[in-house]
Scaffold this motif. Structure first.
Motif, PDB file in Angstrom:
ATOM      1  N   GLY A 315       0.729  -1.285  -0.172  1.00 34.88           N
ATOM      2  CA  GLY A 315       0.069   0.022  -0.160  1.00 34.88           C
ATOM      3  C   GLY A 315       0.828   1.204  -0.019  1.00 34.88           C
ATOM      4  O   GLY A 315       1.730   1.351   0.795  1.00 34.88           O
ATOM      5  N   GLU A 316       0.477   2.257  -0.712  1.00 32.77           N
ATOM      6  CA  GLU A 316       1.298   3.418  -0.961  1.00 32.77           C
ATOM      7  C   GLU A 316       0.574   4.524  -0.912  1.00 32.77           C
ATOM      8  O   GLU A 316      -0.680   4.455  -1.124  1.00 32.77           O
ATOM      9  CB  GLU A 316       2.200   3.338  -2.287  1.00 32.77           C
ATOM     10  N   GLY A 317       1.024   5.915  -0.838  1.00 30.79           N
ATOM     11  CA  GLY A 317      -0.022   6.937  -0.524  1.00 30.79           C
ATOM     12  C   GLY A 317      -1.054   6.699   0.433  1.00 30.79           C
ATOM     13  O   GLY A 317      -0.797   6.616   1.522  1.00 30.79           O
ATOM     14  N   GLU A 318      -2.341   7.230   0.111  1.00 33.54           N
ATOM     15  CA  GLU A 318      -3.228   7.349   0.947  1.00 33.54           C
ATOM     16  C   GLU A 318      -3.774   6.019   1.433  1.00 33.54           C
ATOM     17  O   GLU A 318      -4.119   5.611   2.532  1.00 33.54           O
ATOM     18  CB  GLU A 318      -4.511   7.814   0.356  1.00 33.54           C
ATOM     19  N   ALA A 319      -2.991   4.751   0.775  1.00 33.38           N
ATOM     20  CA  ALA A 319      -3.396   3.487   1.130  1.00 33.38           C
ATOM     21  C   ALA A 319      -1.918   2.994   1.906  1.00 33.38           C
ATOM     22  O   ALA A 319      -1.910   1.589   2.025  1.00 33.38           O
ATOM     23  CB  ALA A 319      -3.747   2.591   0.054  1.00 33.38           C
ATOM     24  N   ARG A 320      -0.980   3.901   2.220  1.00 35.26           N
ATOM     25  CA  ARG A 320       0.138   3.132   2.635  1.00 35.26           C
ATOM     26  C   ARG A 320      -0.155   2.320   4.029  1.00 35.26           C
ATOM     27  O   ARG A 320      -0.999   2.590   4.952  1.00 35.26           O
ATOM     28  CB  ARG A 320       1.005   4.402   3.287  1.00 35.26           C
ATOM     29  N   GLY A 321       0.492   0.921   3.957  1.00 37.59           N
ATOM     30  CA  GLY A 321       0.223   0.030   5.026  1.00 37.59           C
ATOM     31  C   GLY A 321      -1.132  -0.543   5.308  1.00 37.59           C
ATOM     32  O   GLY A 321      -1.421  -1.363   6.094  1.00 37.59           O
ATOM     33  N   GLN A 322      -1.991  -0.281   3.910  1.00 39.15           N
ATOM     34  CA  GLN A 322      -3.293  -0.876   3.998  1.00 39.15           C
ATOM     35  C   GLN A 322      -3.578  -1.677   2.859  1.00 39.15           C
ATOM     36  O   GLN A 322      -4.680  -1.830   2.263  1.00 39.15           O
ATOM     37  CB  GLN A 322      -4.362   0.555   3.649  1.00 39.15           C
ATOM     38  N   GLU A 323      -2.723  -2.347   2.579  1.00 38.11           N
ATOM     39  CA  GLU A 323      -2.660  -3.462   1.451  1.00 38.11           C
ATOM     40  C   GLU A 323      -2.266  -4.783   2.016  1.00 38.11           C
ATOM     41  O   GLU A 323      -2.871  -5.473   2.799  1.00 38.11           O
ATOM     42  CB  GLU A 323      -1.979  -3.106   0.094  1.00 38.11           C
ATOM     43  N   CYS A 324      -1.288  -5.419   1.587  1.00 31.53           N
ATOM     44  CA  CYS A 324      -0.727  -6.765   2.387  1.00 31.53           C
ATOM     45  C   CYS A 324       0.137  -6.655   3.393  1.00 31.53           C
ATOM     46  O   CYS A 324       0.867  -5.442   3.781  1.00 31.53           O
ATOM     47  CB  CYS A 324      -0.083  -7.558   1.309  1.00 31.53           C
ATOM     48  N   HIS A 325      -0.022  -7.472   4.219  1.00 31.94           N
ATOM     49  CA  HIS A 325       0.902  -7.449   5.617  1.00 31.94           C
ATOM     50  C   HIS A 325       2.423  -7.933   5.457  1.00 31.94           C
ATOM     51  O   HIS A 325       3.453  -7.556   6.001  1.00 31.94           O
ATOM     52  CB  HIS A 325       0.384  -8.130   6.636  1.00 31.94           C
ATOM     53  N   LEU A 326       2.423  -8.997   4.459  1.00 26.18           N
ATOM     54  CA  LEU A 326       3.733  -9.660   4.099  1.00 26.18           C
ATOM     55  C   LEU A 326       3.702  -9.899   2.568  1.00 26.18           C
ATOM     56  O   LEU A 326       2.744  -9.839   1.941  1.00 26.18           O
ATOM     57  CB  LEU A 326       3.477 -11.037   4.809  1.00 26.18           C
ATOM     58  N   ALA A 327       5.238 -10.016   2.194  1.00 27.33           N
ATOM     59  CA  ALA A 327       5.189 -10.140   0.755  1.00 27.33           C
ATOM     60  C   ALA A 327       6.631 -11.129   0.869  1.00 27.33           C
ATOM     61  O   ALA A 327       7.500 -10.713   1.644  1.00 27.33           O
ATOM     62  CB  ALA A 327       5.400  -9.078  -0.167  1.00 27.33           C
ATOM     63  N   TYR A 328       6.738 -11.824  -0.436  1.00 25.20           N
ATOM     64  CA  TYR A 328       8.011 -12.701  -0.152  1.00 25.20           C
ATOM     65  C   TYR A 328       9.208 -11.853  -0.609  1.00 25.20           C
ATOM     66  O   TYR A 328       9.235 -11.141  -1.689  1.00 25.20           O
ATOM     67  CB  TYR A 328       7.872 -13.881  -1.312  1.00 25.20           C
ATOM     68  N   HIS A 329      10.258 -12.093   0.124  1.00 18.56           N
ATOM     69  CA  HIS A 329      11.690 -11.374  -0.509  1.00 18.56           C
ATOM     70  C   HIS A 329      12.411 -12.382  -1.384  1.00 18.56           C
ATOM     71  O   HIS A 329      13.279 -12.841  -1.086  1.00 18.56           O
ATOM     72  CB  HIS A 329      12.404 -10.902   0.536  1.00 18.56           C
ATOM     73  N   SER A 330      11.668 -12.402  -2.507  1.00 18.53           N
ATOM     74  CA  SER A 330      12.332 -13.701  -3.674  1.00 18.53           C
ATOM     75  C   SER A 330      13.682 -12.811  -3.969  1.00 18.53           C
ATOM     76  O   SER A 330      14.480 -13.848  -4.217  1.00 18.53           O
ATOM     77  CB  SER A 330      11.615 -13.931  -4.566  1.00 18.53           C
ATOM     78  N   SER A 331      14.089 -11.545  -4.127  1.00 21.08           N
ATOM     79  CA  SER A 331      15.350 -11.254  -4.626  1.00 21.08           C
ATOM     80  C   SER A 331      16.315 -11.674  -3.376  1.00 21.08           C
ATOM     81  O   SER A 331      17.398 -11.978  -3.743  1.00 21.08           O
ATOM     82  CB  SER A 331      15.197  -9.460  -4.349  1.00 21.08           C
ATOM     83  N   LEU A 332      15.952 -11.260  -2.263  1.00 24.88           N
ATOM     84  CA  LEU A 332      16.931 -11.829  -1.443  1.00 24.88           C
ATOM     85  C   LEU A 332      17.330 -13.352  -1.137  1.00 24.88           C
ATOM     86  O   LEU A 332      18.371 -13.568  -1.165  1.00 24.88           O
ATOM     87  CB  LEU A 332      16.730 -11.324   0.243  1.00 24.88           C
ATOM     88  N   MET A 333      16.260 -14.152  -1.360  1.00 27.25           N
ATOM     89  CA  MET A 333      16.645 -15.463  -1.487  1.00 27.25           C
ATOM     90  C   MET A 333      17.397 -15.716  -2.764  1.00 27.25           C
ATOM     91  O   MET A 333      18.522 -16.766  -2.376  1.00 27.25           O
ATOM     92  CB  MET A 333      15.025 -15.993  -1.539  1.00 27.25           C
TER      93      MET A 333
END
Ligand code: OTU
Length: 613
Positions: A315-333
């Motif tokens: 979530g960005e802008g007015e929706a910052r923090g209001q979308e998903c709680h988690l996401a896979y960090h597949s780049s670091l993996m």
């Protein structure tokens, strides 16, 4: 540390984003206001139907409940881990002994009859795969897990359903209402036009993104396998049906949803149809509804895309923090595996350094392996080099894990595209770290120790990196690849079954250990997990600062007090320590100024003082 988060008791009205985003998506459609009010009424019904035990969880749960450093995850297929849902319930003490507090069970909803992509072709979102049990077993398992302090995460396959789902069957029978649940092209030129920009997920086993269906008198959009029909999310009925299905599962006790193939939801001509703005409006509307009806529940984006494309999923802008709680960090993996192949800790260092800051009460899933291939293209941007990061060849990384040259890895290529660009690699951690090969080596002690050290390096990284770490089933006892799929006509075409082995058990609380390596890995992994659970500096949302290190080494500070150091080369490397006195939490030794790193060594150091003795 985040402020004390607000209570989760649902407010009288849903978060405003529910209506705002639904209007942006569907407000132009005929009768939207009446449709929206009816949707609210259905949501209130689902609120009223939510069992009291779950509403108590809603009331007591803090918004950051999943951020605690004691949250360690485990990912497994029901049938391969416990046989059935009841078998999983019998093994809850085993999961507790491992320190697991978050259990992701791969799809257990009723799948398409026949080949079903490991359950990712869903025929009924409200029923359980009869080979795994029934809905009562699911409700009972959720309660058993809850009592044990473990939160169940379920896949929610929202981009597509099976071609034998009732909606698809009705569409094939000529029902226009359900035909509109899918994307149907009636003109081959139209299909060709769409295809020009679309990516290929399975270029080898399922080339193309459309499948001709006589009954539909056209081509159906099938991003994945031909029997997985993409849902038309521009149709508000699809939104409503899928939201209600998710909330019914939440009311059965599911506490987290892995939103499968999230990036593909919205189709826009002339684009690759990935990560479109409307996809985020959909996810924000889902989040708002979930937060209103089942506030204890969290959403996890399964978007295997470069990390710079991931912040919008929180979530960005007015929706910052209001979308998903988690996401896979597949780049670091993938960067961790690249570091292991090339002896370059600077690759994950660059990825961590550029990992975007996230909103409060949100974070990454950190992992070593999962049920899918390692998808190398997520690192394409980093591999071309930037700033101080020298370029590296993803093809060379993949070749290493496919055992090319002097590599002792036993992974296999996945979906090598006709054009030859690198796609993915399959294999269990034991096979990729050389442990499988070492097990068959005559004078194997040296080879075993080296492979075990590499294995543990990868997991010590996942357990220290910023996020919620998830152990892949079987890694905790160093299971090898399972080649049996090659002789199974239903699976022989699907190389990912190589790293989906069956767990064997001595008893429900003790898996069968193949050898001394399995025992050492089991012991060592539990030690790292127990250590993590005692360190508040490893909370999901604790700060992470990469520090200077030799090229072979990755080193980062968590909350300026826990220094994690990883040597990705075979050679001994000296690591200069930041000023202060440090306690090596595994060797229980006091250190200052420098630390000699053995080949493939992992160290977690706790600062005991800012000044040297
Ligand atoms: C996801 O996969 C699942 O994890 C896969 O197991 C399924 O096959 C697929 O969706 C279809 O449901 O969607 O965001 O190996 O990494 O397809 C990317 C390729 C996905 C998978 C990719 C991934």
């Amino acid at each position: 540390m985040p402020d004390t988060p607000m209570s989760l008791i649902p407010p009288a009205l849903p978060p405003h984003l529910l209506e705002t985003q639904l209007r942006r998506l569907y407000g132009h459609s005929e009768g939207f206001d009446a449709w929206f009010l009816a949707l609210l009424a259905r949501l209130r019904d689902l609120q009223a139907l939510r069992p009291s035990t779950l509403r108590a969880l809603d009331a007591q749960r803090r918004a950051d409940w999943f951020c605690d450093q004691r949250m360690v995850g485990y990912c497994a297929y029901v049938d391969r881990f416990g046989g059935t849902l009841r078998g999983v319930a019998e093994r809850v003490p085993y999961l507790q002994s491992l320190g697991v507090r978050y259990l992701h069970l791969l799809p257990f909803t009723r799948p398409r009859a026949g080949d079903n992509d490991g359950g990712f072709a869903v025929a009924d979102y409200d029923d359980v795969d009869p080979t795994l049990g029934n809905v009562d077993d699911l409700v009972a398992l959720c309660a058993r897990l809850r009592d044990a302090g473990i939160s169940l995460c379920s896949d929610f396959v929202l981009n597509h359903c099976a071609e034998d789902h009732a909606w698809a069957r009705a569409a094939r029978a000529g029902d226009p209402h359900y035909r509109a649940y899918f994307h149907v092209m009636e003109d081959a030129a139209d299909v060709a036009d769409w295809e020009t920009r679309l990516r290929q997920v399975f270029p080898h086993t399922a080339p193309g993104n459309f499948t001709h269906c006589e009954a539909m008198q056209g081509w159906v959009w099938t991003t994945f396998y031909p029997y997985q029909w993409d849902l038309n999310w521009s149709n508000r009925e699809v939104f409503a049906e899928m939201l209600f299905a998710l909330l019914r599962a939440a009311n059965r006790g599911v506490e987290a949803f892995r939103l499968d193939s999230t990036g593909f939801l919205w189709k826009r001509r002339g684009t690759d149809c990935m990560n479109q703005a409307e996809t985020h409006w959909i996810l924000q509307a889902l989040r708002a509804a979930v937060q209103w009806v089942a506030p204890a529940v969290i959403l996890k984006a399964e978007a295997i895309v470069p990390m710079r494309e991931l912040p919008p999923y929180f979530g960005e802008g007015e929706a910052r923090g209001q979308e998903c709680h988690l996401a896979y960090h597949s780049s670091l993996m993938t960067a961790g595996w690249s570091a292991l192949a090339l002896g370059r800790g600077d690759i994950p260092a660059a990825v961590l350094h550029h990992t975007p800051a996230l909103p409060a009460n949100a974070g990454w899933i950190q992992y070593v392996r999962c049920h899918d291939d390692i998808g190398w293209p997520v690192l394409a941007a980093e591999s071309s080099g930037s700033g101080r990061l020298r370029p590296f060849a993803l093809a060379a990384v993949a070749a290493h894990f496919h055992g090319v040259g002097d590599s002792d890895a036993e992974g296999e290529p996945f979906q090598t595209a006709p054009t030859g660009e690198v796609h993915g690699s399959n294999g269990m951690t034991a096979a990729l770290c050389g442990l499988s090969r070492a097990r068959r080596t005559p004078d194997r002690q040296t080879a075993l120790r080296c492979a075990e050290t590499r294995f543990l390096l990868m997991y010590a990284l996942a357990l220290a990196a910023p996020g919620l770490p998830v152990i892949y089933m079987g890694d905790e006892i160093a299971l090898d690849n399972d080649h049996s799929y090659r002789s199974d006509p239903a699976r022989a075409h699907e190389g990912r079954w190589l790293h989906r082995p069956l767990m064997a058990w001595q008893s429900p609380s003790q898996p069968q250990l193949a050898d001394a390596s399995a025992s050492r890995i089991q012991t060592e992994l539990r030690t790292w997990i127990n250590l993590r659970q005692s360190l508040p500096a490893l909370r999901l949302d604790a700060s992470c600062t990469v520090i200077d290190a030799p090229t072979a080494v990755l080193a980062f500070l968590r909350e300026n007090s826990l220094l994690a150091i990883f040597n990705f080369s075979k050679q001994m490397v000296a690591m200069a320590l930041p000023q202060g006195t440090w306690r090596d939490l595994r060797a229980d030794a006091l250190l200052h100024s420098s630390l000699p790193l053995e080949g493939y060594a992992a160290h977690w150091l706790q600062r005991t003082s800012e000044t040297p003795p």
